[in-house]
Scaffold this active site. Structure first.
Site, PDB file in Angstrom:
ATOM      1  N   ASN A   1       0.823  -1.224   0.000  1.00  0.00           N
ATOM      2  CA  ASN A   1       0.000   0.000   0.000  1.00  0.00           C
ATOM      3  C   ASN A   1       0.855   1.271   0.000  1.00  0.00           C
ATOM      4  O   ASN A   1       0.343   2.365   0.188  1.00  0.00           O
ATOM      5  CB  ASN A   1      -0.974   0.006   1.187  1.00  0.00           C
ATOM      6  CG  ASN A   1      -0.258   0.187   2.514  1.00  0.00           C
ATOM      7  OD1 ASN A   1       0.979   0.173   2.563  1.00  0.00           O
ATOM      8  ND2 ASN A   1      -1.004   0.359   3.589  1.00  0.00           N
TER       9      ASN A   1
ATOM     10  N   GLY B   1       6.875   2.000   1.520  1.00  0.00           N
ATOM     11  CA  GLY B   1       7.561   1.570   0.296  1.00  0.00           C
ATOM     12  C   GLY B   1       7.441   2.621  -0.795  1.00  0.00           C
ATOM     13  O   GLY B   1       6.708   3.594  -0.649  1.00  0.00           O
TER      14      GLY B   1
ATOM     15  N   ALA C   1       4.681  -4.776   6.639  1.00  0.00           N
ATOM     16  CA  ALA C   1       4.499  -4.568   8.081  1.00  0.00           C
ATOM     17  C   ALA C   1       4.760  -3.108   8.434  1.00  0.00           C
ATOM     18  O   ALA C   1       5.367  -2.364   7.668  1.00  0.00           O
ATOM     19  CB  ALA C   1       5.474  -5.448   8.869  1.00  0.00           C
TER      20      ALA C   1
ATOM     21  N   TYR D   1       5.525  -3.675  18.366  1.00  0.00           N
ATOM     22  CA  TYR D   1       6.132  -4.264  17.160  1.00  0.00           C
ATOM     23  C   TYR D   1       6.658  -5.679  17.447  1.00  0.00           C
ATOM     24  O   TYR D   1       6.324  -6.643  16.747  1.00  0.00           O
ATOM     25  CB  TYR D   1       7.268  -3.354  16.673  1.00  0.00           C
ATOM     26  CG  TYR D   1       8.100  -3.970  15.563  1.00  0.00           C
ATOM     27  CD1 TYR D   1       7.624  -4.015  14.265  1.00  0.00           C
ATOM     28  CD2 TYR D   1       9.351  -4.515  15.821  1.00  0.00           C
ATOM     29  CE1 TYR D   1       8.374  -4.595  13.248  1.00  0.00           C
ATOM     30  CE2 TYR D   1      10.108  -5.089  14.819  1.00  0.00           C
ATOM     31  CZ  TYR D   1       9.622  -5.125  13.536  1.00  0.00           C
ATOM     32  OH  TYR D   1      10.361  -5.694  12.522  1.00  0.00           O
TER      33      TYR D   1
ATOM     34  N   ILE E   1      22.217  10.498  18.692  1.00  0.00           N
ATOM     35  CA  ILE E   1      22.362   9.125  19.183  1.00  0.00           C
ATOM     36  C   ILE E   1      21.460   8.993  20.406  1.00  0.00           C
ATOM     37  O   ILE E   1      21.580   9.769  21.361  1.00  0.00           O
ATOM     38  CB  ILE E   1      23.825   8.790  19.537  1.00  0.00           C
ATOM     39  CG1 ILE E   1      24.679   8.780  18.254  1.00  0.00           C
ATOM     40  CG2 ILE E   1      23.921   7.449  20.253  1.00  0.00           C
ATOM     41  CD1 ILE E   1      26.126   8.344  18.440  1.00  0.00           C
ATOM     42  N   PHE E   2      20.544   8.029  20.357  1.00  0.00           N
ATOM     43  CA  PHE E   2      19.621   7.842  21.477  1.00  0.00           C
ATOM     44  C   PHE E   2      20.276   6.924  22.507  1.00  0.00           C
ATOM     45  O   PHE E   2      20.691   5.812  22.172  1.00  0.00           O
ATOM     46  CB  PHE E   2      18.297   7.250  20.978  1.00  0.00           C
ATOM     47  CG  PHE E   2      17.620   8.146  19.974  1.00  0.00           C
ATOM     48  CD1 PHE E   2      17.231   9.437  20.328  1.00  0.00           C
ATOM     49  CD2 PHE E   2      17.392   7.724  18.674  1.00  0.00           C
ATOM     50  CE1 PHE E   2      16.623  10.278  19.400  1.00  0.00           C
ATOM     51  CE2 PHE E   2      16.773   8.558  17.745  1.00  0.00           C
ATOM     52  CZ  PHE E   2      16.394   9.851  18.115  1.00  0.00           C
TER      53      PHE E   2
ATOM     54  N   ARG F   1      24.285  -3.857  17.992  1.00  0.00           N
ATOM     55  CA  ARG F   1      23.394  -4.439  16.994  1.00  0.00           C
ATOM     56  C   ARG F   1      24.205  -5.345  16.067  1.00  0.00           C
ATOM     57  O   ARG F   1      25.404  -5.148  15.882  1.00  0.00           O
ATOM     58  CB  ARG F   1      22.763  -3.330  16.126  1.00  0.00           C
ATOM     59  CG  ARG F   1      21.761  -2.427  16.846  1.00  0.00           C
ATOM     60  CD  ARG F   1      20.487  -3.160  17.157  1.00  0.00           C
ATOM     61  NE  ARG F   1      19.441  -2.323  17.735  1.00  0.00           N
ATOM     62  CZ  ARG F   1      19.325  -2.029  19.031  1.00  0.00           C
ATOM     63  NH1 ARG F   1      20.206  -2.479  19.904  1.00  0.00           N
ATOM     64  NH2 ARG F   1      18.317  -1.284  19.459  1.00  0.00           N
TER      65      ARG F   1
ATOM     66  N   GLY G   1      11.546   1.194  24.675  1.00  0.00           N
ATOM     67  CA  GLY G   1      11.537  -0.129  24.047  1.00  0.00           C
ATOM     68  C   GLY G   1      12.822  -0.454  23.304  1.00  0.00           C
ATOM     69  O   GLY G   1      12.919  -1.500  22.663  1.00  0.00           O
TER      70      GLY G   1
END
Ligand code: NAD
Ligand code: UD1
Length: 315
Positions: free
Chosen positions: A41, A45, A86, A152, A212-213, A220, A280
């Site tokens: 949709n 994208g 998603a 999520y 930078i949070f 990661r 989160g």
């Protein structure tokens, strides 16, 4: 790799106009499928990602919400579903839990029902390392206790549970892929919900400030998009009828290290601005990738430096 098993097949890619989706579409088209449906949709994208394929007679683009049963009504023959559509951002899922639920959970059930109606061979779907939440043990194995920390992550865990239930109840074959942090060409950078590498790179190239949070010591596993596509296709090709796999590079990087690497590659000179950690946000996320290597023959081809060089070359 030879993915000729896709030749003359009927295939659906949801989220095919997105970052990972359009790389997958490109690879599938090369195998000459009989039909390739793309449902997207265009929420995040871009049509330009797949424009070059839209005129092909075997390609049908369905600009629809993946959670709507009517989006798939016209499809009457299907061998494989690659389900990627998603809401993909952790912060966005806190802001829009209902949209996340509708897209990620109802969308997934819509795909399971489609798979049942058309007796598809397999659904390969995007889960996420977000199902793990914060873990003490690194690297993270697939057997770790799941502990999602955002709407999520929870939506992806529910996908996995539905997949398992439909495998047992309805014999629907599926493989869920717990992607870690995917990067590469074609990832959007112009939204606060975009992935960190695309944001940092685009901001550095424009000489803009970087945020930078947290303290930047979160780690990661950054995995190159080509390797993620490899995992999805190997999963579809495999004789195995059910699976759940980590998809990473097997290497970790902290945000501060990422910042330094990109800074050197782009000759950026500003200092980052440290902000409060995001709600989160996981501190440590490191993939163990032995299971997918052993069972699917997955073999990641790019480490972070090589992937970034490829990304910058195409930017
Ligand atoms: P993306 O945002 O580029 O792709 C998602 C695609 O889904 C977009 O094209 C978007 O327009 C489409 N979409 C969203 N809502 C839709 C809806 N209701 N109906 C139809 N289409 C819809 O993100 P991506 O990074 O390519 O992510 C692809 C998949 O991989 C997602 O399921 C995401 O959760 C998962 N994943 C991504 C990462 C990552 O680091 N990028 C990591 C783990 C998992
Ligand atoms: C990402 C994916 C998610 C996936 C998960 C799997 C995106 C948008 N999110 O989530 O779909 O399931 O990996 O591991 O692709 N950060 C900054 N500054 C910024 C932006 C981000 O410091 O400007 C930090 C974040 O706080 C976080 C890290 O960078 O600690 C990565 O953020 P992000 O790229 O949004 O990914 P995840 O939240 O890990």
């Amino acid at each position: 790799m030879n993915y000729s098993f896709l030749k003359d097949r009927h295939i659906l890619v949801t989220g095919g106009a997105g970052f990972i989706g359009h790389h997958l579409v490109k690879k599938i088209i090369k195998q000459k499928p009989a039909k390739l449906y793309i449902i997207d949709n265009l929420a995040t994208g871009m049509l330009s990602n797949i424009e070059e394929f839209l005129a092909l007679p075997e390609v049908e683009f369905i600009n629809e919400d993946v959670a709507k049963p009517s989006a798939v009504e016209s499809i009457t023959d299907l061998d494989y579903i690659f389900h990627l559509a998603a809401v993909v951002s952790v912060p966005k899922s806190f802001e829009m839990p209902f949209l996340t639920h509708r897209t990620n959970e109802s969308g997934f059930i819509n795909m399971l029902e489609l798979a049942k109606r058309l007796k598809v061979k397999k659904i390969c779907y995007a889960s996420s390392s977000a199902v793990y939440g914060e873990q003490n043990q690194m690297p993270i194995y697939e057997t770790a206790q799941l502990n999602p920390q955002s709407p999520y992550g929870l939506s992806k865990l529910l996908n996995e549970q539905y997949a398992k239930a439909f495998y047992e109840w309805e014999s629907i074959s599926s493989m869920g892929f717990r992607f870690f942090n995917v990067f590469g060409p074609g990832q959007r950078a112009n939204s606060p919900y975009s992935g960190v590498i695309s944001i940092f790179l685009s901001r550095m190239q424009k000489g803009e400030n970087i945020q930078i949070f947290g303290d930047g010591e979160q780690i990661r596993d950054f995995v190159f998009v080509g390797d993620v596509v490899q995992a999805l296709l190997r999963g579809a090709q495999s004789e195995k009828t059910f699976g759940l796999y980590n998809v990473g590079s097997g290497q970790t990087t902290s945000l501060n290290e990422l910042y330094d690497v990109l800074k050197n590659l782009t000759n950026y000179s500003k200092e980052p601005r440290y902000q409060e950690a995001r709600k989160g946000d996981i501190k440590k996320s490191a993939a163990d990738i032995e299971l997918i290597k052993k069972e699917l023959g997955y073999n990641p081809k790019f480490n972070l430096k090589e992937g970034l060089a490829k990304l910058i070359e195409t930017a």
